[in-house]
Scaffold this motif. Sequence first.
Motif, PDB file in Angstrom:
ATOM      1  N   VAL B 356      -7.475 -45.404   7.154  1.00 52.40           N
ATOM      2  CA  VAL B 356      -7.789 -45.421   8.601  1.00 52.40           C
ATOM      3  C   VAL B 356      -9.493 -45.881   8.314  1.00 52.40           C
ATOM      4  O   VAL B 356      -9.983 -46.374   7.565  1.00 52.40           O
ATOM      5  N   ASN B 376     -13.545 -41.103   5.889  1.00 58.86           N
ATOM      6  CA  ASN B 376     -12.687 -41.294   5.235  1.00 58.86           C
ATOM      7  C   ASN B 376     -11.159 -41.154   5.242  1.00 58.86           C
ATOM      8  O   ASN B 376     -10.006 -40.178   4.701  1.00 58.86           O
ATOM      9  N   TYR B 380      -8.154 -38.556   3.761  1.00 59.00           N
ATOM     10  CA  TYR B 380      -7.002 -39.090   4.059  1.00 59.00           C
ATOM     11  C   TYR B 380      -6.003 -38.910   2.797  1.00 59.00           C
ATOM     12  O   TYR B 380      -4.787 -38.138   3.432  1.00 59.00           O
ATOM     13  N   ARG B 384      -3.427 -35.336   2.366  1.00 58.49           N
ATOM     14  CA  ARG B 384      -2.143 -36.047   1.986  1.00 58.49           C
ATOM     15  C   ARG B 384      -1.567 -34.689   0.703  1.00 58.49           C
ATOM     16  O   ARG B 384      -0.610 -34.563   0.951  1.00 58.49           O
ATOM     17  N   SER B 449       1.824 -38.874   7.808  1.00 56.93           N
ATOM     18  CA  SER B 449       1.796 -40.065   7.917  1.00 56.93           C
ATOM     19  C   SER B 449       1.643 -39.311   9.837  1.00 56.93           C
ATOM     20  O   SER B 449       0.835 -39.901  10.205  1.00 56.93           O
ATOM     21  N   ARG B 452      -1.780 -37.084  10.351  1.00 49.31           N
ATOM     22  CA  ARG B 452      -3.132 -37.267   9.768  1.00 49.31           C
ATOM     23  C   ARG B 452      -3.922 -37.220   9.739  1.00 49.31           C
ATOM     24  O   ARG B 452      -5.364 -37.053   9.190  1.00 49.31           O
ATOM     25  N   SER B 453      -3.948 -37.318  11.810  1.00 48.32           N
ATOM     26  CA  SER B 453      -5.342 -37.614  12.053  1.00 48.32           C
ATOM     27  C   SER B 453      -5.920 -36.219  11.700  1.00 48.32           C
ATOM     28  O   SER B 453      -7.790 -35.494  11.859  1.00 48.32           O
ATOM     29  N   SER B 455      -6.309 -34.920   9.242  1.00 46.14           N
ATOM     30  CA  SER B 455      -6.971 -35.173   7.752  1.00 46.14           C
ATOM     31  C   SER B 455      -8.884 -34.797   7.943  1.00 46.14           C
ATOM     32  O   SER B 455      -9.946 -34.675   7.371  1.00 46.14           O
TER      33      SER B 455
END
Lengths: 465, 628
Positions: B356, B376, B380, B384, B449, B452-453, B455
Motif C-alpha cells: 500500500v 500506511n 495494513y 490484518r 486482502s 484492506r483499504s 485499515s
Amino acid sequence: MAREVSFSKSIDWPLFIVFMLFLCMGIANVYSAAFDPEHPNLLDFSQKYGKQILWVAFSLFLGFLVMLIDASIYRKFAIPIYIFCIILLVIVLFMPSVNGARAWLGIGSMGIQPAEFAKIGTAIALSSYISQINVNQQKMSTVLLANALVVGPMVLILMQPDAGTFVVFTSFLFVMYREGITYDPIILKLINLLPGVNFKSTWVGSHFIPIFFVVIFLSIVTLLMSNNIITFSFLPSVAIPGFAGVIGTLFVLAAISFFILRWISGRRDRNRVTLIVLIGFILTSTISSVVNYGFQGLASHQKDRIELFLGLKEDPDGEDYNRNRAMAAVGSGGWTGKGYQNATVASVQSNHVPESETDFIFCPLAEEWGFLGTMVFMILYMFMLVRIVIIAERQKSKFNRIYAYCCSLILFYHFAINIGMNIGFAPVIGIPLPFFSYGGSSMMSFSVMMFILLRLDSQRNDVLM
Amino acid sequence: MNFDSRKYVVIIFFVLIGLIYSSRLFYMQIIDDSWTLRAQEIAEKRVLITPPRGVVFDRKGKKIVTNRTYYNLMMVEENIKNFDTVSFAKLIGWSPEKVKYRFKEIVRGEGKYHSKITGKTTANYQKIRPYPFVKELTIDEMSVIAPYLENYPGFYEEITSMRSYPFSNAANILGYLSEVNADDIIEDKFYKSGDNIGKAGIEKFYEQELRGRKGVHYIVTSAMNNAIEAYANGKYDTIAKQGPALRLGVDIELQAYGEKLMVNKRGCIVAIEPKSGEILALVSAPSFDPNLFVGNRNITLNYPKLVLDPDKPLYPRPLAAEYPPGSILKLVQSLIGLQEGVITTESGFPCNKSIVGCHNHPMATDLKKAVQYSCNPYYYAVVRKIIHKGRKKKFYEDAEAGLNVWAKYMHSFGLGEKFETDITGLRQGLIPDSKYYDKWYGHLLWAFSTIRSISIGQGEVKVTPLQMANIAAIIANKGWYFTPHFVRAIGGQGSNPLFKKVNKTMVDPIHFEGVQEGMRRVVNEPSGTGSRARIKGITVCGKTGTVQNPQGEDHSVFLCYAPMDNPKIAIACIVENAGWGGSWAAPICKLMIETYLQGKVSDLLKEKSIIDANLLNVKKKKDKNTIH
C-alpha cells in the motif's frame, strides 16, 4: 260607605301578591338582562331598568286610580271605551312606521302601543255584550256581532302589522266558547240549506273553537310527518310514506274511538256515534290532505318559513337565529342556572339573543336561575291563571266572569306563545311576557287589566252588578 | 243549556300546556346537554395566550437566543372603509394585486368549521374578527407605516414576539422556527394555526421545553365577538408560562471564531469538552446568520437562496457529512490492535510500499512512530493481524469473525452508530461488518486482502466529523466518553440523564498511553505531520488525515486534544479540498485551542492568512495518492 271600609278584606290577596311578586321579579330580571356596568344604579333612569321601574310605578298609580273608581263604570262605558280603542287603532295606522310596523302612538320612547290597550277595551266590550244576550237563544246576528267585536280590532292590528297581538286576540274565541257562544247558527244556516236536512244544533258548531285548535294541531302533525318515511324495525320490508302514515294513524284512531264510543253509548246513540266517527275521520283526513298538498303547492320561501317554524329545517345562523340562540340560553341553564347577572348568552351586552330584555326576557331568567327558577316561575304563573279562573267562577255578575276569563286567557296566550318561542314550541312572533318584558305599554296594559279584575272582584257582592 | 262544565276545558288546557312546557324545560335544561354546548359555542371563547419561548444561554451565560418584539398589521374587515388599494399597497410596499390576493388568502386560510351540535359547516372567517394582514414587521418597518394607519380604518398594529439571535452565529446548532403546518396541528393539539414550531436544531429538539405552557383565558363574547368579561370571574383560567431557559455547552465566542476561520471554506470544526461530552463548537462552513430565518417573511426570502447555494450552507456537515476518516482511523486501529494483543507498543512493521502506498518517512519501529509518521503499510499489517487472528480455522471464516470483532470495537468508539442525543440531523457513518461485505462479495468469499483499504480509513469506512471529534475525546479520556450533546441544563434542572452515562470503549485505559504519545509527537516532534498545530506552553496531541477525494483536491483533516495531561478540548476539523491534513486543518485547530484555552492568538499573521484564504474554488486534482 261600608263597601270602602271592607276594601282590604274584599280584595283577592293571593292574586294580588302573585301579581306584585311578578312585578318585582320582572324588575330584577330586566336589571340583570339589561345591566350596564357603567350605570350600576337600579334607579338610573337612562337605563332600561330605571325606565322599567318608572313604568311599574306609573302602572301602580294607574292601578290605584282604578281601585278608586267604581267598577260599574266599565260596564256602563263599555261601548265608548271600545270605540276609543278602535279610534286609536285607526289613528296608529297613520303614524310613521317603527321597525316596519305602525304600532306606536306618540313620540319616541314615550309612545304607547294602542294594540296593548285594545285588549282591555275588547275584553270589556265582549263581556258587556255577551252578558246581555241569552246564550240559549242564539241568533245569527248575536254570533256575528260577538265575533265582529273581536275581529274588528284584529283586522286593524294586522294592518300595523303586529302578528303577535293578532294571534293573542284569538284568545277571545276561547272566552266565547266558555260562555257558550257557538257557531251553530251559522253552521245550521248553511247545513239546513241542503234539502231534507233540518238540524236543531250541530256538534261542530257548538265546539267550533276546540275543533279549530285540533285542526291546527292536526296540520302541524301532518306537516311534521309527511316528510318522513315510516319504517318498522320488526317489519323491515314495510316503508310507509309519511302522508299515508298520517291517514293510517287517523284511521286507527277513528276505529279505536268508534269501538270505545259504541261500547259506552246507549243503543239510542249508536247510529249517531257511527256518523260522528265517520264524519270525524273524513274531515280530519280531508284537512290533512288539504294541508299536505297545499303545502307542496306553496312557494319555496313560504315553505322555508313553515319548515323553519316546525323545526324541520335547521338554520341556526340564518332565519332561525333568534330562536336557536334563545334555546341555547334557556337550555344551558341546568339545575340552578349560571347565577344572577351571569348569563353568557342572554344578556343585552352580549346580544346573542336579540331583544333579550323584551320578547326573550324568559332567556335570562332561565339561564340565570336554571330549571329551579323556571319551575318557580311556571308554578306561580299556573297559580295565577287558575286563580283567575276560580275568581271568574265565583262572580255573580256575568260581566265580571267573562272579563275574568278574558284576563286569564289573554295572560295564558302571552305565556304560551312567549315561553313557546323560548323553548322552540312556537314561532317567533314577538309578544311580551306579562309583567316581565321591558316596555311601558305592555306593563301598563297588563297592570290596568289586573287592577280592573281585582276591582271587579272586590265588588262582586254588589248585587247590582 | 249550561256551559259551566266548560270551565274544566279551560283549566285542563292551562294545566296541560303548563305540564308540557315544564317537561320541555326539564328536557332542555337538565337532560339534553347539546344546548349547553351550543351556548358555549355561541358565547364562550377560549383565548389562548402564547408565552414567549424559553431563551438559550451559552456555557458562559451569554444569551444567544432571545425574543424580540415585532408587529403584526391587523385587519378587521367590517371596519374597513373607503379602502384605497393602491395607496395602501404603496404604504406597505406591496403590489396592489398582492394586497387583493391577501384578502382572499386570509379567508381561505381560516378554513371551515363543522359544528357537531348543529351539524353545519360554516366558514371560520368572520368580518368582525381581527386577522393579521401583514405579519412580522420590525419596529423600523412599523414606524414607517404607523403614522398613516389612521387613513385606513380597520387596520391597526399588534405586538408579537419572535426570535432574535444576538450573535449571528451557530445557525446550524440553534435551528429555526417556522409556522406550523397542517400535520403539526393534527399531531399535537397544542398548536393552532399561526403558531410557530421549531423546525431544526435546538429549537426542534427542545420544542416541548422551549414552547412553555399556553395560558387559557375563558371569556364571554358578544354577538359582535367582543370580549365582555372573564368567564366565571376567571375561575378556569390558566396562566401562560414561558418555557425554561436552556444552557448550552456551546461557547458562542469559540463558535463565532470557528465560523470566522472557516469563512470562504467548505468543511467543519467540532470541538468537544472530553470530560463532559458537551459540544463547545460545531462549525459548519459555509455558515449563515440565524437571523436570516427569523419569521416566515425572512424564511421565504432567504431559504431558497441558501438551498440553491452550490456550497450548501444548509447541509449540516459536522453531523451528516460522512467522510472516509483517512489516517485518523489509524489511532483506533492501534488501540484495537493493542487490546486484541496482536501488537504491543513496541511492535514494528516495515514500510512496504508495494502493499500500500506511503510517503517517505523514517522506519516505524514502534507504535508511537507509526502514529507519528502515519505509516500506511504498518496499519495494513496491524489490521490484518486483528482480522486474521486465527479465531476460526478456515481462512474465510476467520476473516468474517475477525471483521465482526473489529466492527464491534469500532462501534464501541461511537462509530457506525447514531448517538442518542439532543442533536437533530445526525447520520451514523458506516463501519462495514461481515453482512455488509457478504452482500458485495458473497458469503465467505472475501478476506482481509479484499477489504484492506479499511485499515487506513479509506474504502467503505465512513465517519462523521462529530464522531471524529469524539474519537479525540475518547483518546483524551483514555477509553470512555459521554455522548456528545448541546444542552447542559434545562431551567434549574440538569440535562438529560442519558448524558451523564459513561460510555466505555472495549479498549482498556492502559493501551491509550502509547497512542497519546504518538499523537504528541505528531504535533510536537520536528518530523510530525501536524507540527502546524504546535502551541507554546500547551501540549497538543493530534493526528493529521488526508481524505482522498475522487471529485477534486483532497480534504484536509486534523484531530487533536489539549492539553495532554489535563484535556479540556478535543477537536476535529475538516477543510474540504484543502490538501493534506497538516496544511489547513492543523493550524485552524491550533487557533481554536488557543482561543479557547488562552483567550488570545499567538500568531496573528497566520490567523489573518487563514481567515483571508478562499478555498471554495479549489477543486483541481493533483497527482498525489499518498496519505498522511
